[in-house]
Scaffold this motif. Structure first.
Motif, PDB file in Angstrom:
ATOM      1  N   THR A 198       0.832  -1.212   0.000  1.00 26.75           N
ATOM      2  CA  THR A 198       0.000   0.000   0.000  1.00 26.75           C
ATOM      3  C   THR A 198       0.857   1.249   0.000  1.00 26.75           C
ATOM      4  O   THR A 198       1.995   1.249   0.454  1.00 26.75           O
ATOM      5  CB  THR A 198      -0.964   0.016   1.204  1.00 26.75           C
ATOM      6  N   HIS A 199       0.291   2.325  -0.561  1.00 27.07           N
ATOM      7  CA  HIS A 199       0.929   3.643  -0.460  1.00 27.07           C
ATOM      8  C   HIS A 199       0.242   4.475   0.607  1.00 27.07           C
ATOM      9  O   HIS A 199       0.673   5.579   0.910  1.00 27.07           O
ATOM     10  CB  HIS A 199       0.809   4.397  -1.797  1.00 27.07           C
ATOM     11  N   ASP A 200      -0.844   3.938   1.156  1.00 25.57           N
ATOM     12  CA  ASP A 200      -1.727   4.744   1.993  1.00 25.57           C
ATOM     13  C   ASP A 200      -1.420   4.537   3.478  1.00 25.57           C
ATOM     14  O   ASP A 200      -1.667   3.465   4.026  1.00 25.57           O
ATOM     15  CB  ASP A 200      -3.174   4.336   1.672  1.00 25.57           C
ATOM     16  N   PRO A 201      -0.897   5.570   4.154  1.00 26.97           N
ATOM     17  CA  PRO A 201      -0.567   5.428   5.580  1.00 26.97           C
ATOM     18  C   PRO A 201      -1.774   5.033   6.423  1.00 26.97           C
ATOM     19  O   PRO A 201      -1.633   4.272   7.387  1.00 26.97           O
ATOM     20  CB  PRO A 201      -0.071   6.824   5.968  1.00 26.97           C
ATOM     21  N   ALA A 202      -2.978   5.505   6.032  1.00 27.21           N
ATOM     22  CA  ALA A 202      -4.173   5.149   6.807  1.00 27.21           C
ATOM     23  C   ALA A 202      -4.459   3.655   6.665  1.00 27.21           C
ATOM     24  O   ALA A 202      -4.861   2.993   7.629  1.00 27.21           O
ATOM     25  CB  ALA A 202      -5.373   5.969   6.333  1.00 27.21           C
ATOM     26  N   ILE A 222       8.110  -1.546  11.184  1.00 30.37           N
ATOM     27  CA  ILE A 222       7.386  -0.738  12.168  1.00 30.37           C
ATOM     28  C   ILE A 222       6.250  -1.589  12.720  1.00 30.37           C
ATOM     29  O   ILE A 222       5.376  -2.019  11.964  1.00 30.37           O
ATOM     30  CB  ILE A 222       6.818   0.531  11.498  1.00 30.37           C
ATOM     31  N   THR A 223       6.284  -1.857  14.028  1.00 26.27           N
ATOM     32  CA  THR A 223       5.194  -2.644  14.612  1.00 26.27           C
ATOM     33  C   THR A 223       4.126  -1.701  15.152  1.00 26.27           C
ATOM     34  O   THR A 223       4.415  -0.566  15.529  1.00 26.27           O
ATOM     35  CB  THR A 223       5.697  -3.563  15.741  1.00 26.27           C
ATOM     36  N   VAL A 227      -0.429   6.437  11.711  1.00 29.52           N
ATOM     37  CA  VAL A 227      -0.251   7.274  10.517  1.00 29.52           C
ATOM     38  C   VAL A 227       1.057   8.055  10.627  1.00 29.52           C
ATOM     39  O   VAL A 227       1.825   8.148   9.674  1.00 29.52           O
ATOM     40  CB  VAL A 227      -1.452   8.225  10.320  1.00 29.52           C
ATOM     41  N   GLN A 228       1.356   8.550  11.842  1.00 27.87           N
ATOM     42  CA  GLN A 228       2.583   9.333  12.030  1.00 27.87           C
ATOM     43  C   GLN A 228       3.834   8.496  11.783  1.00 27.87           C
ATOM     44  O   GLN A 228       4.792   8.965  11.180  1.00 27.87           O
ATOM     45  CB  GLN A 228       2.662   9.893  13.468  1.00 27.87           C
ATOM     46  N   SER A 229       3.820   7.223  12.224  1.00 27.46           N
ATOM     47  CA  SER A 229       5.045   6.433  12.137  1.00 27.46           C
ATOM     48  C   SER A 229       5.362   5.976  10.723  1.00 27.46           C
ATOM     49  O   SER A 229       6.482   5.565  10.443  1.00 27.46           O
ATOM     50  CB  SER A 229       4.977   5.230  13.086  1.00 27.46           C
ATOM     51  N   VAL A 230       4.381   6.023   9.823  1.00 27.92           N
ATOM     52  CA  VAL A 230       4.654   5.555   8.458  1.00 27.92           C
ATOM     53  C   VAL A 230       4.714   6.686   7.436  1.00 27.92           C
ATOM     54  O   VAL A 230       4.847   6.441   6.243  1.00 27.92           O
ATOM     55  CB  VAL A 230       3.638   4.477   7.981  1.00 27.92           C
TER      56      VAL A 230
END
Ligand code: ADP
Ligand code: ADP
Length: 231
Positions: A198-202, A222-223, A227-230
């Motif tokens: 996916t390209h979508d952080p959400a 990233i576990t 949204v902020q972490s990606v």
């Protein structure tokens, strides 16, 4: 147990001065029931990694294991069999059969396997995906989002151990995208392994972990993504 693992995968295209490393020495382990998102810039190797993990493409070196079986060493027929019985795919080009209606498309994997379609599973999946009213329509009579959901229903109808999904919400509006992601989350909670590009952080926030690709390498994991972490 491990659903999918990869050991030192490398994939090159071309040779000499023109060699492109689509994958460089990528190793990973994905336990059963995990929902994994693969993210990274365009050209970073996401599609190549998915295709190698799914046995649709051969790495130049390294091995892939699905449920403990080394698929890199398998004969074509054995690999085809494993894919048909244990693996589901959702790709951006939906590959729906134009002459079949939605229900027939969803039932197709059973027919190809000489089995009777699992009517109750198909009913629950199509209901969760909001497709009940669209089952007698052919692909050209469905919106892009509905076609995408039919492709997802088809991939999940046979209850595969591992589902590979390339941008499964790429063509969906926010609401149907959320319902598809919620559905994939439920599938993972019930033990299915989901591997999604996916390209979508959400979208990534529905996953248990995000594998970050850059320039052919796996550079970060990233576990419990937010949204902020990606981004
Ligand atoms: P992503 O999915 O992250 O956009 P890809 O896996 O499609 O990345 O591509 C990784 C790299 O490999 C890119 O540089 C791409 O141009 C190259 N590549 C992918 N497929 C081929 C191919 N069939 N022939 C040559 N180069 C390719
Ligand atoms: P995605 O949007 O999934 O990253 P791409 O548009 O990068 O897909 O690639 C689509 C197809 O083209 C893939 O099958 C990929 O292997 C192939 N491809 C990508 N880059 C190249 C390239 N430089 N040369 C040849 N084929 C490529």
């Amino acid at each position: 147990s491990l659903a999918v693992s990869a050991h030192q995968l490398t994939k090159t295209y071309g040779s000499g001065e023109n060699v492109v490393f689509a994958l460089r020495d990528v190793s990973l382990s994905i336990p059963s029931g995990r929902f994994v998102a693969i993210m990274g810039p365009s050209g970073s190797g996401k599609s190549t990694l998915m295709h190698c993990l799914a046995g649709l493409d051969n790495p130049s070196s390294g091995e892939v294991y699905i449920e403990g079986q080394n698929i890199t060493a398998m004969q074509d027929q054995q690999l085809t069999e494993l894919r048909r019985r244990r693996v589901g795919f959702v790709f951006q080009a939906f590959n729906l059969v134009a002459t079949l209606n939605a229900r027939q498309n969803i039932e197709l994997p059973f027919l190809l396997d000489g089995k009777k379609p699992d009517a109750s599973r198909i009913a629950s999946i199509t209901t969760m995906l909001g497709l009940q009213e669209r089952l007698s329509h052919k692909p050209h009579e469905l919106s892009g989002g509905q076609q995408q959901r039919v492709a997802i229903a088809r991939a999940l109808a046979t209850d595969p151990a591992v589902l590979f999904a390339d941008e499964p919400t790429g063509n969906l509006d926010t609401n149907s995208g959320r319902s598809v992601l919620g559905f994939l989350r439920t599938c993972a909670d019930e033990g299915q392994t989901i591997i999604m590009v996916t390209h979508d952080p959400a979208a990534a926030t529905y996953a248990d972990e995000v594998l970050v690709m850059r320039d052919g390498s796996l550079v970060d994991t990233i576990t419990s993504p937010t949204v902020q972490s990606v981004t």
